[in-house]
Design a protein around this motif. Sequence first.
Motif, PDB file in Angstrom:
ATOM      1  N   GLN A  87       0.844  -1.190   0.000  1.00  0.00           N
ATOM      2  CA  GLN A  87       0.000   0.000   0.000  1.00  0.00           C
ATOM      3  C   GLN A  87       0.881   1.242   0.000  1.00  0.00           C
ATOM      4  N   THR A 131      -4.443   1.245  -1.970  1.00  0.00           N
ATOM      5  CA  THR A 131      -5.133   1.274  -0.678  1.00  0.00           C
ATOM      6  C   THR A 131      -5.503  -0.149  -0.261  1.00  0.00           C
ATOM      7  N   SER A 159      -0.229  -3.189   4.088  1.00  0.00           N
ATOM      8  CA  SER A 159       0.520  -2.066   4.635  1.00  0.00           C
ATOM      9  C   SER A 159       1.780  -2.653   5.271  1.00  0.00           C
ATOM     10  N   SER A 185      -3.559  -6.016  -1.298  1.00  0.00           N
ATOM     11  CA  SER A 185      -2.505  -5.099  -0.858  1.00  0.00           C
ATOM     12  C   SER A 185      -2.294  -5.267   0.644  1.00  0.00           C
TER      13      SER A 185
END
Length: 139
Positions: A28, A110, A136, A134
Amino acid sequence: MKKILSLCMLATFILANEITIEDPYVRQTPPNSKTTAFFLELKNNSDKDIKLVKAQSSLSDTTEIHDHIMENGKKMMVQIPQITIKANSSTQLKPGGKHIMVLNLKENITSQTKANLTLYFDDNSTIELKDISSRSIKK
């Protein structure tokens, strides 16, 4: 004719199973970022080395194979021509190491992003990955 067609289909199936992909994801991005990377594990189930020579993504028109190297005591990211996956082995594409770099992103990545990635190998095989999630990644 049916026998030939069956043999062709079997050969394609065998070729496609020489490389398998595990745990693919795309990083992300913060707002307005123009780059991201794909990470995954490439498993070579064959008795010969196979090289990843190219990648294409739905996220951008520019996708490159990258690695990190140490130069003058500093870790630097560089584009490389290929990644070799040794016979009966696996290669991990991970943060801080080998990865598939995506430049000039069309949009931010995102938690809702789903990406497609096509991998090209030196044995003329391809693998298409669809709807990659995705993640983070904390530094």
